[in-house]
Design a protein around this motif. Structure first.
Motif, PDB file in Angstrom:
ATOM      1  N   UNK A 163       5.146   0.583   1.485  1.00 17.24           N
ATOM      2  CA  UNK A 163       4.095   0.238   0.533  1.00 17.24           C
ATOM      3  C   UNK A 163       3.628   1.418  -0.311  1.00 17.24           C
ATOM      4  N   UNK A 223       1.441  -7.708   4.357  1.00 18.09           N
ATOM      5  CA  UNK A 223       2.096  -7.568   3.059  1.00 18.09           C
ATOM      6  C   UNK A 223       3.258  -8.550   2.895  1.00 18.09           C
ATOM      7  N   UNK A 232      -1.986  -9.745   2.046  1.00 17.84           N
ATOM      8  CA  UNK A 232      -2.032  -8.319   2.391  1.00 17.84           C
ATOM      9  C   UNK A 232      -2.047  -8.053   3.884  1.00 17.84           C
ATOM     10  N   UNK A 265      -4.739   1.126   4.075  1.00 16.32           N
ATOM     11  CA  UNK A 265      -3.423   1.738   4.307  1.00 16.32           C
ATOM     12  C   UNK A 265      -3.450   3.225   3.928  1.00 16.32           C
ATOM     13  N   UNK A 298      -6.885  -3.917   1.554  1.00 16.55           N
ATOM     14  CA  UNK A 298      -5.750  -3.632   2.445  1.00 16.55           C
ATOM     15  C   UNK A 298      -5.030  -2.356   2.029  1.00 16.55           C
ATOM     16  N   UNK A 326       0.328  -3.794  -5.585  1.00 14.39           N
ATOM     17  CA  UNK A 326       1.658  -3.368  -5.100  1.00 14.39           C
ATOM     18  C   UNK A 326       2.829  -4.166  -5.659  1.00 14.39           C
TER      19      UNK A 326
END
Lengths: 132, 376
Positions: A107, A80, A77, B210, B206, A27
Motif C-alpha cells: 500500500x 484493502x 479499507x 497504516x 485506514x 490508494x
C-alpha cells in the motif's frame, strides 16, 4: 496504420515508458498495468485507469477504442479489498460482465499492486495489476 | 581529544544560548522512530573514526572495542543546519576523540544508533545532549510592526533587524479542540487515537493508521525530498520568512526547510485560476495562493495541490480537492498566529480547522537545509 485493437497496446507501451509518479492520496487513483491471465476475449494484458471523487470510484479498463467502462467499484479499507465490476462485449458482440476481486499489496509504495482474480461468462483467472 | 576544556565550555555555552534564544526542542530531519527503537537504549564507548557532516543527517563513526573485537558503529545525529543552530560544527568532533554515546538502537539490528547524548570519555563533559522543551522566556509584548497603510508587517520592516518565524507550538496537524498525544513528528502515542485527529473518510483513516503503524517511515518528504507543501512549512523549527513585495502585490514565503523552496501569495485580486507555474493540468506542491487582508489578518486561499506528498507531518492524507484557507495574524511583534481550515471532501467528512503560533527569531538568518535523498 495500426489496427484499432493495437492502439491500446501503444498506449500500454507509452504508459510503461512513463516514470512512476507518487500518489499519496486515495490508494486506487491512477493508472494500473498488468495481466488478467487466460482472458481469451480481451487478451492477457490489461490497463486500468481509476479515479476517486470523494464519493465514488470510477474508471476505465483498456482505455482507447476497445475501452470497458467500470460501472461499480468499491474499496474496503479493512484489509484493502478491491471489488470491480464492468460490462464489456465479447468478440462476437455479446454482453460480458467482468467481476474482479483483489487486494492492494504494498500500500505504501507508489507502484503498489492489486492481486486477485477476474471472472466473466467466458472464463476466470489470476489478476494482477501494478500502479504506474 | 584535540579540543581543550574552555572550547568545550564555550560550545556548551553556545548550546545554552541557543536554548535561551529559541527555547526549542530537538528537531531532526526525519521521524527518529521510523528508523530507531526508543525501547532499545544502548550506550557506546569508543573512538571517533570519522565524522560525515552531510544532509540529511550527520553521522559519527566510532570504533567500539569489547573483549574480543573492535566494531565500527554509526551514530546518527540531526541535520548539519540544526546542529549548527545548537552550537555544533563539523570541527566539534574529530577522528581520535574518545566519546561516550547514549542512544537508541536501529530497528533493523544494524550497528547504528540515534545519538541522544554525546560525552567526552575522559572527563564526562557533555558535548551534545537533547534539548528539553523549555518555554521561551516571556518577552514584554512589543507592538506589531506596521506598514504606512496600517497593515501588519509579516516580516521585518525596512531598516529593522532581519529575522524569521520558528518554534511552532504544534508540529503536526490536529483538529482544534482535540487532545491527543503525539511526538514532534506527528507519531501518535496511542494508535487508538487516530480517528480523533481529524474527521477522516474511512479510506483516509485506514491509510493514516497504516502510515502511523509504519512509524511514518514512508514520508515522501524524507524519502524523496518532496517539498513541504500544505501546512508543513509552518511545522518546522527551520522556520520561514515572509518577503512582502508590495509594489507587485505579492508575498513570498521562503522556507528554511525543503531545499529553500518558496511559495507566492498573490494579493493583487487575481482569480484563483491560471497563475504562473500551475493550472489544473499541473497541480503543485504549494498550490496556487491568493490573499487578501481582513483587518489585521491576511487570509490566503490555496487550491491546486498535487497528491505527491504528505501535506502535514504525521501522515494525514489529502486529495487534489484540497483547499486550504489560511489566516495569518501578528498580534504582537514576536508572535505569528497561524490558523488553517482544511476543506477536502475527497478525504474528510467535513471541513475542519487547526491553529498554532510561531515565534519571531529576530536578528537571525533563515537556515538553509538541503535534503539529499540518496543518504540514509
Amino acid at each position: 496504420m495500426l489496427r484499432p485493437s493495437r492502439w491500446w497496446l501503444v498506449l500500454l507501451a507509452m504508459a510503461l515508458a512513463a516514470p512512476i509518479t507518487a500518489q499519496e492520496g486515495h490508494p486506487l487513483k491512477g493508472s494500473w498495468i498488468g495481466v488478467w491471465e487466460s482472458n481469451t476475449q480481451h487478451g492477457n494484458d490489461v490497463l486500468m485507469v481509476l479515479n476517486w471523487d470523494g464519493k465514488r470510484i470510477s474508471g476505465t479498463i483498456n482505455p482507447g477504442t476497445d475501452n470497458i467502462a467500470i460501472d461499480n467499484a468499491t474499496l474496503d479499507p479493512t484489509g484493502w479489498k478491491v471489488h470491480i465490476e464492468a460490462n464489456a462485449k465479447n468478440k462476437q458482440g455479446a454482453a460480458l460482465r467482468y467481476v474482479i476481486d483483489g487486494t492492494i499489496q504494498q500500500l505504501e509504495m507508489p507502484n503498489r499492486a492489486i492481486t486477485g482474480t477476474w471472472q466473466s461468462q467466458s472464463g476466470r483467472g489470476k489478476f494482477e495489476i501494478r500502479r504506474q | 581529544m584535540n579540543r581543550n576544556h574552555s572550547s568545550r565550555s564555550f560550545a556548551t555555552g553556545v548550546v545554552g544560548l541557543a536554548l535561551f534564544l529559541w527555547g526549542a526542542s530537538a528537531w531532526a530531519h526525519h521521524a527518529i522512530s521510523a528508523k530507531f527503537d526508543s525501547t532499545k537504549p544502548l550506550d557506546l564507548s569508543g573512538v571517533v573514526t570519522s565524522v560525515d557532516w552531510r544532509n540529511p543527517h550527520v553521522h559519527i563513526f566510532m570504533n567500539v572495542t569489547n573483549r574480543t573485537e573492535t566494531l565500527n558503529w554509526a551514530v546518527e545525529l540531526e541535520s548539519p543546519s540544526l546542529l549548527e543552530m545548537d552550537g555544533w560544527s563539523k570541527e566539534t568532533l574529530r577522528p581520535g576523540d574518545s566519546i561516550v554515546v547514549k542512544g537508541i538502537r536501529a530497528r533493523d539490528g544494524s550497528r547504528q544508533v540515534w545519538g541522544e547524548a554525546v560525552r567526552d570519555a575522559a572527563n564526562g563533559i557533555e558535548i551534545f545532549a537533547p534539548k528539553p522543551k523549555v518555554s521561551r522566556a516571556p518577552l514584554a509584548p512589543r507592538p506589531t510592526p506596521k506598514w504606512p497603510d496600517g497593515h501588519p508587517a509579516l516580516g521585518a520592516l525596512p531598516g529593522m533587524a532581519d529575522g524569521y518565524w520558528t518554534d511552532p507550538s504544534k508540529t503536526a496537524l490536529v483538529e482544534d479542540g482535540v487532545d491527543v498525544k503525539m511526538d514532534e513528528y506527528g507519531l501518535l502515542a496511542n494508535l487508538a487515537d487516530a480517528a480523533k485527529v481529524a474527521p477522516m473518510q474511512p479510506w483516509a483513516l485506514a491509510l493514516y493508521r497504516h502510515r502511523q503503524e509504519r512509524q511514518l517511515r514512508d514520508d515522501p518528504t524524507y524519502l524523496n525530498c518532496k517539498p513541504p507543501g500544505g501546512v508543513r512549512q509552518y511545522q518546522s523549527r527551520l522556520g520561514l520568512q515572509f518577503i512582502e513585495d508590495r509594489s507587485r502585490q505579492r508575498i513570498f514565503v521562503l522556507m528554511g526547510s525543503g531545499n529553500h523552496n518558496y511559495r507566492i501569495i498573490y494579493t493583487d485580486g487575481r482569480k484563483q485560476v491560471g497563475q504562473v507555474g500551475g493550472d489544473d493540468d499541473n497541480p503543485l506542491y504549494f498550490g496556487r495562493s491568493t490573499g487578501r487582508w481582513e483587518g489585521n489578518t491576511l487570509v490566503v486561499d490555496t487550491t491546486g495541490f498535487n497528491e505527491d506528498f504528505w501535506f502535514t507531518q504525521g501522515g494525514l492524507p489529502h486529495s487534489s480537492s484540497l483547499r486550504l484557507t489560511e489566516r495569518f495574524t501578528r498580534p504582537d511583534h514576536d508572535t505569528l498566529r497561524y490558523e488553517v481550515q482544511v476543506d477536502d471532501s475527497a478525504a474528510y467528512t467535513r471541513n475542519w480547522s487547526a491553529s498554532w503560533t510561531l515565534k519571531w527569531n529576530g536578528g537571525a538568518v533563515l537556515p538553509a537545509h538541503f535534503c539529499q535523498n540518496n543518504r540514509p
